[in-house]
Design an enzyme around this catalytic site. Sequence first.
Site, mmCIF file in Angstrom:
data_model
loop_
_atom_site.group_PDB
_atom_site.id
_atom_site.type_symbol
_atom_site.label_atom_id
_atom_site.label_comp_id
_atom_site.label_asym_id
_atom_site.label_seq_id
_atom_site.Cartn_x
_atom_site.Cartn_y
_atom_site.Cartn_z
ATOM 1 N N ARG A 45 0.831 -1.218 0.000
ATOM 2 C CA ARG A 45 0.000 0.000 0.000
ATOM 3 C C ARG A 45 0.863 1.265 0.000
ATOM 4 O O ARG A 45 0.571 2.255 0.677
ATOM 5 C CB ARG A 45 -0.953 0.029 1.212
ATOM 6 N N SER A 67 -10.836 -1.546 3.652
ATOM 7 C CA SER A 67 -10.092 -1.741 4.914
ATOM 8 C C SER A 67 -9.692 -0.391 5.486
ATOM 9 O O SER A 67 -9.118 0.440 4.778
ATOM 10 C CB SER A 67 -8.817 -2.552 4.657
ATOM 11 N N GLU A 125 -5.343 2.975 6.504
ATOM 12 C CA GLU A 125 -5.099 2.831 5.060
ATOM 13 C C GLU A 125 -5.820 3.965 4.326
ATOM 14 O O GLU A 125 -5.359 4.450 3.314
ATOM 15 C CB GLU A 125 -5.632 1.464 4.596
HETATM 16 C C1 LIG Z 1 -15.748 -1.972 -0.823
HETATM 17 C C2 LIG Z 1 -14.289 -1.621 -0.984
HETATM 18 C C3 LIG Z 1 -13.369 -2.639 -1.195
HETATM 19 C C4 LIG Z 1 -12.005 -2.339 -1.351
HETATM 20 N N1 LIG Z 1 -11.126 -3.358 -1.570
HETATM 21 C C5 LIG Z 1 -9.812 -3.076 -1.730
HETATM 22 C C6 LIG Z 1 -8.867 -4.143 -1.966
HETATM 23 O O1 LIG Z 1 -9.217 -5.312 -2.069
HETATM 24 N N2 LIG Z 1 -7.556 -3.795 -2.092
HETATM 25 C C7 LIG Z 1 -7.120 -2.501 -2.018
HETATM 26 O O2 LIG Z 1 -5.911 -2.262 -2.158
HETATM 27 N N3 LIG Z 1 -7.992 -1.487 -1.788
HETATM 28 C C8 LIG Z 1 -9.315 -1.741 -1.651
HETATM 29 N N4 LIG Z 1 -10.207 -0.712 -1.423
HETATM 30 C C9 LIG Z 1 -9.707 0.687 -1.290
HETATM 31 C C10 LIG Z 1 -9.726 1.481 -2.612
HETATM 32 O O3 LIG Z 1 -10.738 1.004 -3.490
HETATM 33 C C11 LIG Z 1 -8.388 1.425 -3.329
HETATM 34 O O4 LIG Z 1 -7.353 1.994 -2.542
HETATM 35 C C12 LIG Z 1 -8.450 2.178 -4.670
HETATM 36 O O5 LIG Z 1 -7.308 1.891 -5.419
HETATM 37 C C13 LIG Z 1 -8.574 3.692 -4.491
HETATM 38 O O6 LIG Z 1 -8.880 4.246 -5.767
HETATM 39 P P1 LIG Z 1 -9.731 5.600 -5.869
HETATM 40 O O7 LIG Z 1 -9.756 6.013 -7.293
HETATM 41 O O8 LIG Z 1 -11.039 5.448 -5.216
HETATM 42 O O9 LIG Z 1 -8.789 6.552 -5.023
HETATM 43 P P2 LIG Z 1 -9.211 7.826 -4.153
HETATM 44 O O10 LIG Z 1 -9.840 7.384 -2.872
HETATM 45 O O11 LIG Z 1 -9.984 8.776 -4.977
HETATM 46 O O12 LIG Z 1 -7.761 8.407 -3.846
HETATM 47 C C14 LIG Z 1 -6.868 7.679 -3.022
HETATM 48 C C15 LIG Z 1 -5.554 8.463 -2.927
HETATM 49 O O13 LIG Z 1 -4.959 8.508 -4.222
HETATM 50 C C16 LIG Z 1 -4.700 9.854 -4.610
HETATM 51 N N5 LIG Z 1 -4.930 9.920 -6.062
HETATM 52 C C17 LIG Z 1 -6.048 9.563 -6.735
HETATM 53 N N6 LIG Z 1 -5.881 9.726 -8.057
HETATM 54 C C18 LIG Z 1 -4.622 10.222 -8.227
HETATM 55 C C19 LIG Z 1 -3.856 10.624 -9.362
HETATM 56 N N7 LIG Z 1 -4.326 10.539 -10.614
HETATM 57 N N8 LIG Z 1 -2.598 11.093 -9.157
HETATM 58 C C20 LIG Z 1 -2.089 11.184 -7.901
HETATM 59 N N9 LIG Z 1 -2.776 10.828 -6.793
HETATM 60 C C21 LIG Z 1 -4.020 10.345 -6.950
HETATM 61 C C22 LIG Z 1 -5.691 10.689 -3.809
HETATM 62 O O14 LIG Z 1 -5.218 12.011 -3.616
HETATM 63 C C23 LIG Z 1 -5.767 9.910 -2.496
HETATM 64 O O15 LIG Z 1 -4.717 10.287 -1.635
HETATM 65 C C24 LIG Z 1 -11.566 -0.987 -1.279
HETATM 66 C C25 LIG Z 1 -12.508 0.033 -1.071
HETATM 67 C C26 LIG Z 1 -13.857 -0.281 -0.936
HETATM 68 C C27 LIG Z 1 -14.856 0.830 -0.746
#
Ligand SMILES: Cc1cc2nc3c(=O)[nH]c(=O)nc-3n(C[C@H](O)[C@H](O)[C@H](O)COP(=O)(O)OP(=O)(O)OC[C@H]3O[C@@H](n4cnc5c(N)ncnc54)[C@H](O)[C@@H]3O)c2cc1C
Length: 327
Positions: A197, A247, A317
């Site tokens: 992560r 998580s 996380e």
């Molecule tokens: C039901 C559920 C299940 C999940 N299961 C998993 C799993 O199995 N494994 C896992 O690892 N995670 C999991 N997650 C967490 C999450 O989905 C992941 O971390 C995902 O990759 C985040 O993507 P996002 O686009 O929603 O990021 P966001 O929440 O929008 O952003 C996360 C971070 O990334 C930064 N960011 C976003 N886009 C960019 C960009 N283009 N450039 C620079 N920085 C950027 C943001 O500033 C922020 O700090 C889960 C979440 C949920 C709700």
Amino acid sequence: MPTDNPLRTNDQHLSWDWFDQRGPTLKKWLSTGLDCTVRWHEPSAEHVTFRAGGPIGALCFPTNESALVRLVQMVVELDLVVLMLGRGSNTLIRDGGFPGVIIKMTENMAGLTIRQNEVSVLAGTSLHALAHATASAGLEGLEWSSDIPGTLGGGLFMNAGLNECSLSHAILQVTSLDPRTGSSLTYERAQCDFGYRHSRFQASPEIILSAVFMLREAGPAGLIERMNEIARTRQAKYPLEFPNAGSIFKRPPGHYAGALIEQAGLKGKCRGQAMVSPKHANFIVNTGQATATDIEDLIEEIQAIIWKRNAVRLQPEIRIFGIRARN
Ligand SMILES: Cc1cc2nc3c(=O)[nH]c(=O)nc-3n(C[C@H](O)[C@H](O)[C@H](O)COP(=O)(O)OP(=O)(O)OC[C@H]3O[C@@H](n4cnc5c(N)ncnc54)[C@H](O)[C@@H]3O)c2cc1C
């Protein structure tokens, strides 16, 4: 709690007075034909999977790279705080809001191209779409990510993963934009500082623009069956019936966060309408009208209890930004 943002240098300018003084100039500049939609004082709850949190000063949706570069120049010139957002599935904005600019990259900057084993992907592409497109094309290596509800940008920033798999395993290159110089940079996998992560982008102001993956050939039917199997397992294991952000805590060395929280008897524990899920102890769910404060207070309470009980420091996380109360 992490409170960093892509332009860390002006963190002290995270105040509504600062934003309100500069907002009208930004509005004027943005009205000059930039390919970018803006929503002012937009409720963050509509853009994060927790469905909680305060307003965003300006939520911007650039539709191409040159609009993004121009937008970033304006934000830098006005000394406003800026944050990137994908699908908000790992993000919470505090109830006092985010008095700055949030640049959302989802469908507005999405797309992928497959050339033999190489897949080029824009940062706003959903991991679900990426996994399905590559599996259908008979390419193995990303099918495990089909149920992670984020974008490629958020996924690479976090180095999203499942069990032993993570996005970093199949990465060839990542291209980013440096907001300080306006230039784009391309990194090979070894330069991305990927870990559990973790990626170099967490310690840098860069904006992830796109990536190239190198995948292996495999039968599409088997890959699609694997995705269906993962979806069934997650459906049974995770409290997907309530808004959540996956998580809450990272896996502490030698332990599982969920097991520590469950053993401490914290399943079902509430703060306002935020609750430790009775189904999976490493999930906090919004049972209705939870505030970001409810969620953050519950996180801090769990951390304090586990520290006292097990001498283990649980690291969130999820990423929390913004101010607690309006100033
Ligand atoms: C039901 C559920 C299940 C999940 N299961 C998993 C799993 O199995 N494994 C896992 O690892 N995670 C999991 N997650 C967490 C999450 O989905 C992941 O971390 C995902 O990759 C985040 O993507 P996002 O686009 O929603 O990021 P966001 O929440 O929008 O952003 C996360 C971070 O990334 C930064 N960011 C976003 N886009 C960019 C960009 N283009 N450039 C620079 N920085 C950027 C943001 O500033 C922020 O700090 C889960 C979440 C949920 C709700």
